[in-house]
Design a protein around this motif. Structure first.
Motif, PDB file in Angstrom:
ATOM      1  N   VAL A   2       0.821  -1.134   0.103  1.00 19.97           N
ATOM      2  CA  VAL A   2      -0.125   0.029   0.250  1.00 19.97           C
ATOM      3  C   VAL A   2       0.880   1.277  -0.078  1.00 19.97           C
ATOM      4  N   LEU A   3       0.497   2.290  -0.877  1.00 24.49           N
ATOM      5  CA  LEU A   3       1.198   3.416  -0.946  1.00 24.49           C
ATOM      6  C   LEU A   3       0.753   4.582  -0.249  1.00 24.49           C
ATOM      7  N   TYR A   4       1.323   5.738   0.167  1.00 21.63           N
ATOM      8  CA  TYR A   4       0.817   6.846   0.812  1.00 21.63           C
ATOM      9  C   TYR A   4       1.827   7.902   0.075  1.00 21.63           C
ATOM     10  N   LEU A   5       1.336   9.170  -0.132  1.00 24.10           N
ATOM     11  CA  LEU A   5       1.932  10.002  -0.893  1.00 24.10           C
ATOM     12  C   LEU A   5       3.311  10.415  -0.392  1.00 24.10           C
ATOM     13  N   GLU A   6       3.509  10.034   0.722  1.00 26.67           N
ATOM     14  CA  GLU A   6       5.151  10.251   1.465  1.00 26.67           C
ATOM     15  C   GLU A   6       6.104   9.340   0.983  1.00 26.67           C
ATOM     16  N   ASP A   7       5.189   7.945   0.124  1.00 26.24           N
ATOM     17  CA  ASP A   7       6.186   7.012  -0.133  1.00 26.24           C
ATOM     18  C   ASP A   7       6.599   7.098  -1.712  1.00 26.24           C
ATOM     19  N   LEU A   8       6.166   8.485  -2.404  1.00 22.09           N
ATOM     20  CA  LEU A   8       6.416   8.816  -3.667  1.00 22.09           C
ATOM     21  C   LEU A   8       7.510   9.691  -3.645  1.00 22.09           C
ATOM     22  N   GLY A  71      -5.302   1.516 -12.939  1.00 21.13           N
ATOM     23  CA  GLY A  71      -4.182   1.241 -13.387  1.00 21.13           C
ATOM     24  C   GLY A  71      -3.326   0.581 -12.231  1.00 21.13           C
ATOM     25  N   GLY A  72      -3.798   0.356 -11.231  1.00 24.65           N
ATOM     26  CA  GLY A  72      -3.138  -0.531 -10.257  1.00 24.65           C
ATOM     27  C   GLY A  72      -2.519   0.032  -9.352  1.00 24.65           C
ATOM     28  N   LEU A  73      -2.274   1.489  -9.188  1.00 24.40           N
ATOM     29  CA  LEU A  73      -1.489   1.960  -8.277  1.00 24.40           C
ATOM     30  C   LEU A  73      -2.027   1.663  -6.805  1.00 24.40           C
ATOM     31  N   PRO A  74      -1.423   1.132  -6.057  1.00 24.30           N
ATOM     32  CA  PRO A  74      -2.056   0.678  -4.788  1.00 24.30           C
ATOM     33  C   PRO A  74      -1.924   1.761  -3.594  1.00 24.30           C
ATOM     34  N   PHE A  75      -2.745   2.859  -3.961  1.00 22.65           N
ATOM     35  CA  PHE A  75      -2.899   4.121  -2.975  1.00 22.65           C
ATOM     36  C   PHE A  75      -3.757   3.745  -2.009  1.00 22.65           C
ATOM     37  N   ALA A  76      -3.427   3.988  -0.669  1.00 24.25           N
ATOM     38  CA  ALA A  76      -4.302   3.526   0.601  1.00 24.25           C
ATOM     39  C   ALA A  76      -5.483   4.682   0.493  1.00 24.25           C
ATOM     40  N   ASN A  77      -6.461   4.054   0.694  1.00 25.07           N
ATOM     41  CA  ASN A  77      -7.765   4.667   0.757  1.00 25.07           C
ATOM     42  C   ASN A  77      -8.208   5.368  -0.507  1.00 25.07           C
ATOM     43  N   GLY A  78      -7.647   4.795  -1.692  1.00 24.32           N
ATOM     44  CA  GLY A  78      -8.069   5.210  -2.987  1.00 24.32           C
ATOM     45  C   GLY A  78      -7.371   6.599  -3.379  1.00 24.32           C
ATOM     46  N   ILE A  79      -7.764   7.289  -4.538  1.00 29.34           N
ATOM     47  CA  ILE A  79      -7.201   8.388  -5.002  1.00 29.34           C
ATOM     48  C   ILE A  79      -8.403   9.705  -4.712  1.00 29.34           C
ATOM     49  N   VAL A  80      -7.937  10.419  -4.049  1.00 28.11           N
ATOM     50  CA  VAL A  80      -8.853  11.618  -3.516  1.00 28.11           C
ATOM     51  C   VAL A  80      -8.172  12.790  -3.994  1.00 28.11           C
ATOM     52  N   GLY A  81      -9.105  13.804  -4.604  1.00 28.24           N
ATOM     53  CA  GLY A  81      -8.587  14.884  -5.172  1.00 28.24           C
ATOM     54  C   GLY A  81      -7.744  15.131  -6.366  1.00 28.24           C
TER      55      GLY A  81
END
Length: 81
Positions: A2-8, A71-81
């Protein structure tokens, strides 16, 4: 994973699916959501600032959103905003 913004970080790449922006799709979207002449009519579009038929910005935004979500990008809690 699972990815969070700080992981990018800059330079990390992800591959989305494909989408072909065809004239038929451009016109169909425009008929429903953005019926301006440069999205619907080749002749009118040739006289516009674009010089040819172009897709709506709303269309490209919607396609981008679909590609992000599917696209399969595993963002935690979905893509918001």
């Amino acid at each position: 994973m699972v990815l969070y913004l700080e992981d990018l970080e800059a330079g990390v790449r992800f591959r989305s699916g494909d989408y072909q922006m065809t004239e038929e799709r451009i016109r169909e979207f425009a008929k429903t959501y953005d019926p301006q002449p440069f999205h619907l009519d080749r002749d009118a579009a040739s006289q516009s600032v674009f010089g040819r038929l172009v897709a709506s910005g709303w269309h490209t935004a919607a396609v981008t959103m679909r590609m992000l979500v599917t696209g399969g990008l595993p963002f935690a809690n979905g893509i918001v905003g």
